[in-house]
Design an enzyme around this catalytic site. Sequence first.
Site, PDB file in Angstrom:
ATOM      1  N   SER A  25       0.825  -1.209   0.000  1.00 31.98           N
ATOM      2  CA  SER A  25       0.000   0.000   0.000  1.00 31.98           C
ATOM      3  C   SER A  25       0.862   1.263   0.000  1.00 31.98           C
ATOM      4  O   SER A  25       2.005   1.259   0.444  1.00 31.98           O
ATOM      5  CB  SER A  25      -0.905   0.023   1.232  1.00 31.98           C
ATOM      6  OG  SER A  25      -1.691  -1.133   1.295  1.00 31.98           O
TER       7      SER A  25
HETATM    8  N1  SAH Z   1      -0.262  -5.182   4.093  1.00 33.13           N
HETATM    9  C1  SAH Z   1       0.369  -5.562   2.858  1.00 33.13           C
HETATM   10  C2  SAH Z   1      -0.569  -5.325   1.698  1.00 33.13           C
HETATM   11  C3  SAH Z   1      -0.557  -6.472   0.743  1.00 33.13           C
HETATM   12  S1  SAH Z   1      -1.881  -6.493  -0.428  1.00 33.13           S
HETATM   13  C4  SAH Z   1       1.693  -4.844   2.707  1.00 33.13           C
HETATM   14  O1  SAH Z   1       2.007  -3.995   3.563  1.00 33.13           O
HETATM   15  O2  SAH Z   1       2.447  -5.152   1.792  1.00 33.13           O
HETATM   16  C5  SAH Z   1      -3.037  -7.568   0.363  1.00 33.13           C
HETATM   17  C6  SAH Z   1      -2.596  -8.977   0.571  1.00 33.13           C
HETATM   18  O3  SAH Z   1      -3.729  -9.705   1.063  1.00 33.13           O
HETATM   19  C7  SAH Z   1      -2.128  -9.745  -0.657  1.00 33.13           C
HETATM   20  O4  SAH Z   1      -0.813 -10.191  -0.447  1.00 33.13           O
HETATM   21  C8  SAH Z   1      -3.110 -10.930  -0.756  1.00 33.13           C
HETATM   22  O5  SAH Z   1      -2.516 -12.123  -1.222  1.00 33.13           O
HETATM   23  C9  SAH Z   1      -3.586 -11.049   0.668  1.00 33.13           C
HETATM   24  N2  SAH Z   1      -4.866 -11.731   0.896  1.00 33.13           N
HETATM   25  C10 SAH Z   1      -6.005 -11.657   0.149  1.00 33.13           C
HETATM   26  N3  SAH Z   1      -6.970 -12.419   0.708  1.00 33.13           N
HETATM   27  C11 SAH Z   1      -6.430 -12.988   1.826  1.00 33.13           C
HETATM   28  C12 SAH Z   1      -6.928 -13.872   2.828  1.00 33.13           C
HETATM   29  N4  SAH Z   1      -8.186 -14.348   2.806  1.00 33.13           N
HETATM   30  N5  SAH Z   1      -6.100 -14.231   3.836  1.00 33.13           N
HETATM   31  C13 SAH Z   1      -4.839 -13.766   3.888  1.00 33.13           C
HETATM   32  N6  SAH Z   1      -4.299 -12.936   2.966  1.00 33.13           N
HETATM   33  C14 SAH Z   1      -5.088 -12.549   1.946  1.00 33.13           C
END
Ligand code: SAH
Length: 225
Positions: free
Chosen positions: A73
């Site tokens: 993000s």
């Molecule tokens: N907080 C992260 C943002 C990553 S984007 C950062 O700082 O980099 C969101 C992430 O959520 C992705 O990596 C995706 O694979 C994950 N995601 C989506 N659905 C999910 C679920 N049900 N359980 C765990 N992770 C999930």
Amino acid sequence: MQEKGAETRKASIDPKRLRSRMVREQLEARGISDARVLDAMWRVPRHMFVPEGLAPHAYDDSSLPIGYGQTISQPYTVARMSELLKIEPGMRVLEIGAGSGYQAAVLAAMGCTVYAIERLRELFIATTAKLRKMGLRTIHLKCGDGTLGLAHAAPFHRIIVSAGGPEIPPPLVEQLRDDGILLIPVGARQREQRLVRLRRIHGRIVQEDLGPAVFVDLVGNHGWR
Ligand code: SAH
């Protein structure tokens, strides 16, 4: 290509200067005022959480691809989410969607014990290795469907969902402590959500709509299929 050492990278982009600029121009200027958030974002080396080739852009005012179709993000979004959580040191926090581990690292830098769940195995493996190398021992990373929560480590003071789904997963509400806060982007359409802050106040559930948000998909049992 030979891997560039952290020192070389450091010299070429001077991360400390870029970070203080990021804090001033992207965060303080837009109204982030929680000193713990500003301090943590100043301390966490964001350039270590993006793919090496994108390190020069780590402190840009934008989200960046981290592979596997996912993104880290934008700094402002991480700061705002962290501020909305009203964090105090010592809290147990659950993050759904660990991705690069950056949001988790910011929460850990604020003094929290963080349980973070990532569903994509390759990303989980890469992030686990990185967190270990960085010595971030107050982050416990798990692989799985975060919409089910993490019952064995519950209840949590705070739960943050870093991906957007069609509903608030009921297990997450159940795993929230009394006086706890759950922050989640919710929307009936993909990549178009409203940020929702839910609090459990003496057993009663109170919900606030904090405006529009755009997050990658929350995929899982209580997410998009
Ligand atoms: N907080 C992260 C943002 C990553 S984007 C950062 O700082 O980099 C969101 C992430 O959520 C992705 O990596 C995706 O694979 C994950 N995601 C989506 N659905 C999910 C679920 N049900 N359980 C765990 N992770 C999930």
